[in-house]
Design a protein around this motif. Structure first.
Motif, mmCIF file in Angstrom:
data_model
loop_
_atom_site.group_PDB
_atom_site.id
_atom_site.type_symbol
_atom_site.label_atom_id
_atom_site.label_comp_id
_atom_site.label_asym_id
_atom_site.label_seq_id
_atom_site.Cartn_x
_atom_site.Cartn_y
_atom_site.Cartn_z
ATOM 1 N N PRO A 41 3.595 -8.462 14.268
ATOM 2 C CA PRO A 41 2.443 -8.304 15.141
ATOM 3 C C PRO A 41 1.345 -9.300 14.838
ATOM 4 O O PRO A 41 1.211 -9.770 13.724
ATOM 5 C CB PRO A 41 1.981 -6.880 14.839
ATOM 6 N N THR A 43 -2.393 -9.742 14.229
ATOM 7 C CA THR A 43 -3.480 -8.853 13.854
ATOM 8 C C THR A 43 -4.814 -9.322 14.382
ATOM 9 O O THR A 43 -5.801 -8.637 14.222
ATOM 10 C CB THR A 43 -3.581 -8.716 12.326
ATOM 11 N N VAL A 54 1.585 -6.166 7.752
ATOM 12 C CA VAL A 54 1.918 -5.201 8.800
ATOM 13 C C VAL A 54 3.370 -5.373 9.227
ATOM 14 O O VAL A 54 4.104 -4.389 9.379
ATOM 15 C CB VAL A 54 0.954 -5.341 9.997
ATOM 16 N N PHE A 58 6.301 -2.491 8.986
ATOM 17 C CA PHE A 58 7.076 -2.056 10.147
ATOM 18 C C PHE A 58 8.568 -2.291 9.935
ATOM 19 O O PHE A 58 9.390 -1.439 10.274
ATOM 20 C CB PHE A 58 6.616 -2.759 11.422
ATOM 21 N N THR A 129 -1.753 -1.068 7.658
ATOM 22 C CA THR A 129 -1.003 -0.904 8.906
ATOM 23 C C THR A 129 -1.706 0.074 9.848
ATOM 24 O O THR A 129 -1.802 -0.172 11.055
ATOM 25 C CB THR A 129 0.433 -0.442 8.600
ATOM 26 N N ALA A 130 -2.223 1.165 9.302
ATOM 27 C CA ALA A 130 -2.941 2.149 10.132
ATOM 28 C C ALA A 130 -4.193 1.529 10.751
ATOM 29 O O ALA A 130 -4.483 1.764 11.932
ATOM 30 C CB ALA A 130 -3.313 3.373 9.296
ATOM 31 N N TRP A 132 -4.606 -1.653 11.467
ATOM 32 C CA TRP A 132 -4.141 -2.561 12.508
ATOM 33 C C TRP A 132 -3.827 -1.769 13.773
ATOM 34 O O TRP A 132 -4.217 -2.164 14.874
ATOM 35 C CB TRP A 132 -2.907 -3.327 12.025
ATOM 36 N N MET A 133 -3.133 -0.636 13.612
ATOM 37 C CA MET A 133 -2.784 0.188 14.773
ATOM 38 C C MET A 133 -4.043 0.732 15.446
ATOM 39 O O MET A 133 -4.096 0.815 16.679
ATOM 40 C CB MET A 133 -1.850 1.321 14.355
ATOM 41 N N ASP A 134 -5.066 1.089 14.673
ATOM 42 C CA ASP A 134 -6.338 1.546 15.255
ATOM 43 C C ASP A 134 -6.984 0.449 16.095
ATOM 44 O O ASP A 134 -7.503 0.705 17.177
ATOM 45 C CB ASP A 134 -7.310 1.988 14.153
ATOM 46 N N VAL A 136 -5.447 -2.079 17.579
ATOM 47 C CA VAL A 136 -4.630 -2.276 18.780
ATOM 48 C C VAL A 136 -4.936 -1.168 19.784
ATOM 49 O O VAL A 136 -5.108 -1.425 20.986
ATOM 50 C CB VAL A 136 -3.127 -2.313 18.429
ATOM 51 N N ALA A 137 -5.021 0.073 19.314
ATOM 52 C CA ALA A 137 -5.319 1.205 20.207
ATOM 53 C C ALA A 137 -6.695 1.044 20.849
ATOM 54 O O ALA A 137 -6.854 1.286 22.054
ATOM 55 C CB ALA A 137 -5.247 2.520 19.440
#
Length: 154
Positions: A41, A43, A54, A58, A129-130, A132-134, A136-137
């Protein structure tokens, strides 16, 4: 699921992954998504090091057996491959190989206690990673809100 000896099991001189002969971590060995690999991904703001972290997490967590190993290890706090193999439908040799992947991804660390290699979860990479996901969201929430405003004619 059946017991799986794993490829390369029983090789002479093949010790537990992540624990070198001197008890060190052995980090830096093995292949993976490295800088310039073009995989993983994007970032956005934190550059290549975060993207690599990340992507490695994954890749490591893509396998359901590794997720189960990580869950079992988190429940124990610290455990050997033998203890983990007793709980999971996977051979000790396969557990050791999976722990090597998790170690290279920075999710677990192993250390020697006598003849045993004991492993524990390292939560920092999961946090990276969390986050990064936040991000993206949040970016998608912003985009979807903009689309909604356009569709509603605001």
């Amino acid at each position: 699921m059946t017991k799986d000896a794993g490829a390369g099991a029983g090789r002479p001189g093949a010790g537990p992954p992540g624990v070198g002969p001197d008890g060190g971590s052995g980090k830096g060995s093995g292949a993976g998504a490295g800088p310039g690999s073009g995989s993983g991904p994007d970032t956005g703001t934190d550059g290549g090091a975060g993207a690599d972290a990340v992507a490695e997490v994954f890749a490591a967590l893509a396998d359901p057996t590794r997720r189960r190993i990580l869950d079992a290890l988190a429940a124990h706090g610290e455990a050997t491959a033998t203890v983990l193999a007793a709980e999971l439908p996977v051979s000790r040799q396969a557990i050791v190989k999976h722990l090597g992947v998790l170690d290279r991804a920075g999710l677990v660390a192993g250390h020697r206690e006598g003849r045993e290699a004991r492993y524990r979860v390292i939560p920092e990479r999961l946090g990276v990673t969390a986050r990064w996901m936040d991000r993206v969201a949040a970016a998608w929430d912003t985009r979807l809100s903009a689309i909604k405003r356009l569709a509603e004619g605001e």
